[in-house]
Design an enzyme around this catalytic site. Structure first.
Site, PDB file in Angstrom:
ATOM      1  N   SER A   1      37.654  31.931  28.974  1.00 37.59           N
ATOM      2  CA  SER A   1      38.818  31.685  30.523  1.00 37.59           C
ATOM      3  C   SER A   1      38.920  29.438  30.429  1.00 37.59           C
ATOM      4  O   SER A   1      39.933  29.228  31.005  1.00 37.59           O
ATOM      5  CB  SER A   1      38.360  31.717  32.261  1.00 37.59           C
ATOM      6  OG  SER A   1      37.484  32.704  32.283  1.00 37.59           O
TER       7      SER A   1
ATOM      8  N   ASP B   1      46.508  40.393  42.993  1.00 37.52           N
ATOM      9  CA  ASP B   1      45.783  40.217  42.892  1.00 37.52           C
ATOM     10  C   ASP B   1      45.196  41.520  43.169  1.00 37.52           C
ATOM     11  O   ASP B   1      44.085  41.666  43.502  1.00 37.52           O
ATOM     12  CB  ASP B   1      44.625  39.115  41.972  1.00 37.52           C
ATOM     13  CG  ASP B   1      43.410  39.892  41.064  1.00 37.52           C
ATOM     14  OD1 ASP B   1      43.837  40.802  40.630  1.00 37.52           O
ATOM     15  OD2 ASP B   1      42.475  39.325  41.623  1.00 37.52           O
TER      16      ASP B   1
ATOM     17  N   ASP C   1      39.960  42.335  36.979  1.00 39.13           N
ATOM     18  CA  ASP C   1      39.472  41.285  36.769  1.00 39.13           C
ATOM     19  C   ASP C   1      38.053  41.126  37.372  1.00 39.13           C
ATOM     20  O   ASP C   1      37.250  41.956  36.881  1.00 39.13           O
ATOM     21  CB  ASP C   1      39.934  40.963  38.131  1.00 39.13           C
ATOM     22  CG  ASP C   1      40.158  39.313  38.422  1.00 39.13           C
ATOM     23  OD1 ASP C   1      39.724  38.796  38.487  1.00 39.13           O
ATOM     24  OD2 ASP C   1      41.039  38.954  38.310  1.00 39.13           O
TER      25      ASP C   1
ATOM     26  N   HIS D   1      41.449  38.756  43.654  1.00 40.31           N
ATOM     27  CA  HIS D   1      41.741  37.778  43.974  1.00 40.31           C
ATOM     28  C   HIS D   1      42.233  37.595  45.457  1.00 40.31           C
ATOM     29  O   HIS D   1      42.795  36.620  45.924  1.00 40.31           O
ATOM     30  CB  HIS D   1      41.630  36.399  43.084  1.00 40.31           C
ATOM     31  CG  HIS D   1      40.426  36.604  42.618  1.00 40.31           C
ATOM     32  ND1 HIS D   1      40.504  37.152  41.258  1.00 40.31           N
ATOM     33  CD2 HIS D   1      39.677  35.773  42.826  1.00 40.31           C
ATOM     34  CE1 HIS D   1      39.496  36.234  40.789  1.00 40.31           C
ATOM     35  NE2 HIS D   1      38.726  35.803  41.414  1.00 40.31           N
TER      36      HIS D   1
ATOM     37  N   CYS E   1      41.241  33.614  37.660  1.00 40.83           N
ATOM     38  CA  CYS E   1      41.827  35.146  37.802  1.00 40.83           C
ATOM     39  C   CYS E   1      42.419  35.264  36.517  1.00 40.83           C
ATOM     40  O   CYS E   1      42.989  34.832  36.233  1.00 40.83           O
ATOM     41  CB  CYS E   1      42.591  34.845  38.953  1.00 40.83           C
ATOM     42  SG  CYS E   1      43.597  35.988  38.939  1.00 40.83           S
TER      43      CYS E   1
END
Length: 633
Positions: A328, A352, A365, A371, A384
């Protein structure tokens, strides 16, 4: 009896002939001798006079003092000292085993000394002097002197030794020296330095010792010594003093390096800290590390085996040679690419649901149920995945690859240490080069989805990630990373500054850079890095990351049920202070799990020391709260 006058005349005639022949032969011989004498003494006088002079005079090389290596504050990282060495010339010493056994009776010779001697013997010529014991005490020198007559081909020599007083600290950056081998000789000849390396036995093998070898080595001096027919020195006729090597002063801060290495504790990993405005490397950590002092005398086989065969790979410079998925920590750069290409605006939000369906496959996810509504700020602070699955699909692999190339990902940075890995910046062109079979060369659209969250074929060195972070922190101006600040001429004291070299200025809009930096500040205030940076005396930007080590093939990741070396890598990138960054860094903990749990606390300790002088008492403790796993599926 009547005389035979005819016979007598014949005998006299034969005698006169023989006498004449002998006289001519003698004259001819003397003529030939005279001609040879004239040739040698007159025509070849200069040649043989020079040969005689060369036999009378011996040129003995004098090794220069190797240059020092100092950190940014003058802390000595590499220096020299003089010590006595017990050395053997194999061709003159008879049975080596018997000789060494006899020496061991008067001087302490350990098994490791014997192993090292055997290794050096295999690599050396028979007439070379090979050390059997180094750093003799005065008492040992005296004992050998009293028994010198018993050991032909064995002698005590005073030599300069390289020493790394900080031991393992920064070893991958500093490097080490070792005895010259055939490959080194070829390199010396290619660089037309053979004359300057007469008598030199050691050379830089890795790190700065290797890269700046010719600066550090200096210029070899010579003594003209008159010798007798037995080769013994009679007197010194002339002397050309050697010129010491130049000293290196680094951008690296030894204390910051120590703080960073201690923060890792026993964990494997890497940290690279850069000054964004110059490209100067402030700390370069690869752990576990090694003691470069082991290599100076020639490392013994047992020690080398332990280092070389260790599962922890202490000899690998993870900062430059380790290529890892960025996880990430890739997302801020993806978000910046989205802004620059017009694929997203800061306020544009997506819903999401906790997954993204593409081509019959569900990309999940990290947060079950998703989220909710996610804009760019939230996509970074809460990490996310779904946001970046969609973004990657919209951008396409060609746009992603072209943008990331600008940031130096998948490219050699040009740092002043040899052996840098390039890593992998995935693209259809890369895949065609990488694989041989046509069916493997095709790029599938689904592969782009994983690229968006820093997984898939993505593989970058910690140095590349640190450079990309520093470039973002420096508003798009990229400086070439370097470890040496200036080189000092030891004769004149003149300092040759290694000028900070801008590699490029990226044409990013300042408002887009500010948007990303604002979101990264949010990570450490209210996002996945908030716990690690709670109570910090400064404002910083960061991004946590968790990089998958192996494919789960649709399964759920459970750290406690996964072998330690198959657990996810933990990453964290950061810059501080947020308003005017003085430092940018990347932390990678191999198999450390979540970025916020393992990597962010290490970054906090390093930034605390660098910015406010606060020094932790021990290794960075893992954050028990963990992180929402951003990319483990």
């Amino acid at each position: 009896m009547p005389h035979d006058f005819a016979s007598q005349d014949r005998e006299q005639s034969q005698f006169r002939f023989r006498l004449g022949f002998a006289g001519v032969a003698v004259l001819l011989c003397f003529t030939l001798l005279f001609i040879r004498f004239f040739y040698l003494q007159v025509l070849q006088h200069d040649y043989y006079a020079t040969r005689a002079e060369d036999n009378r005079i011996s040129l003995i090389p004098i090794m220069p003092n190797r240059g020092l290596i100092l950190d940014a504050n003058g802390v000595v990282m590499a220096r020299n000292y003089s010590a006595f060495t017990l050395e053997i010339i194999p061709s003159k010493s008879g049975d080596l085993d018997e000789t060494i056994d006899a020496l061991a009776a008067i001087i302490d010779i350990q098994p490791r000394d014997r192993r090292r001697f055997k290794k050096l013997l295999d690599e050396s010529k028979n007439f070379e002097s090979i050390p059997i014991r180094t750093k003799l005490t005065d008492e040992e020198v005296a004992r050998f002197a009293a028994n010198r007559y018993r050991f032909p081909g064995v002698e005590v020599k005073a030599r300069l030794f390289r020493q790394y007083p900080q031991g393992p600290l920064g070893a991958h950056a500093i490097g080490y020296i070792n005895r010259i081998n055939a490959k080194d000789v070829d390199w010396i000849e290619e660089n037309e330095q053979s004359a300057n390396y007469k008598g030199t036995e050691h050379i830089g093998k890795t790190g700065l010792e290797q890269h700046y070898e010719f600066d550090l080595h200096g210029v070899t001096g010579y003594e003209q010594v008159e010798v007798d027919a037995g080769g013994r020195a009679i007197r010194t006729l002339a002397r050309t003093a050697p010129i010491p090597g130049n000293n290196l002063t680094l951008t690296l801060d030894a204390k910051l390096q120590e703080v960073a290495e201690k923060a890792f504790g026993n964990r494997r990993g890497s940290l690279v800290a850069i000054e964004p405005s110059t490209g100067g490397i402030l700390a370069l950590v690869s752990t576990p590390t090694f003691d470069p002092n082991l290599f100076v005398d020639g490392i013994d086989p047992q020690s080398w085996k332990e280092l070389n065969e260790s599962l922890d790979k202490p000899m690998v410079n993870r900062a430059l040679n380790g290529a890892y998925p960025p996880g990430s920590t890739f997302k801020p750069f993806m978000a910046l690419a989205a802004l620059e290409t017009g694929k997203r605006t800061p306020g544009q939000a997506i819903a999401d649901p906790g997954f993204f369906n593409f081509g019959g496959h569900q990309f999940r996810d990290d947060k079950k149920g998703g989220h909710g509504m996610v804009d760019m700020y939230k996509s970074i602070t809460q990490s996310c995945d779904t946001y970046y699955y969609m973004l990657a699909n919209d951008m396409g692999i060609d746009n992603i690859a072209a943008f990331m190339k600008q940031l130096g990902l998948g490219q050699a940075t040009g740092i002043d240490i040899a052996g840098e890995s390039v890593g992998v910046l995935p693209s259809p062109e890369w895949k065609k080069r990488r694989f041989k079979r046509p069916e493997q060369q095709k790029w599938f659209a689904g592969e782009t989805i994983s690229i968006g969250i820093g997984q898939g074929y993505n593989a970058y060195t910690p140095l590349q990630l640190a450079l990309a972070t520093a470039t973002l922190a420096n508003n798009g101006v990229m400086y070439k990373p370097h470890l040496v600040k200036y080189i000092t001429d030891t004769r004149t004291g003149e300092k040759r500054l290694i000028e900070p070299k801008p590699l490029r200025t990226l044409p990013f809009k300042q408002q887009n850079i500010d948007t990303i930096k604002h979101a990264m500040v949010g990570v450490n205030k209210e996002g996945t890095g908030a716990r690690a940076f709670a109570g910090a005396a400064y404002e910083s930007g960061g991004k946590t990351g968790t990089a998958q080590v192996f494919s789960l093939k649709g399964g759920n990741y459970k750290e406690s049920a996964t072998h330690e070396r198959l657990r996810d890598h933990a990453l964290f990138i950061a810059f501080a202070p947020a308003d005017k960054p003085r430092i940018a860094l990347v932390v990678l903990v191999e198999n450390g799990g979540f970025g916020a749990q393992s990597a962010a606390p290490i970054a906090r300790q390093v930034l605390d020391y660098y910015l406010v002088g606060k020094e932790a008492k021990g290794p960075a403790a893992e954050d028990a709260s963990g992180e929402e796993s951003a990319d483990v599926h």
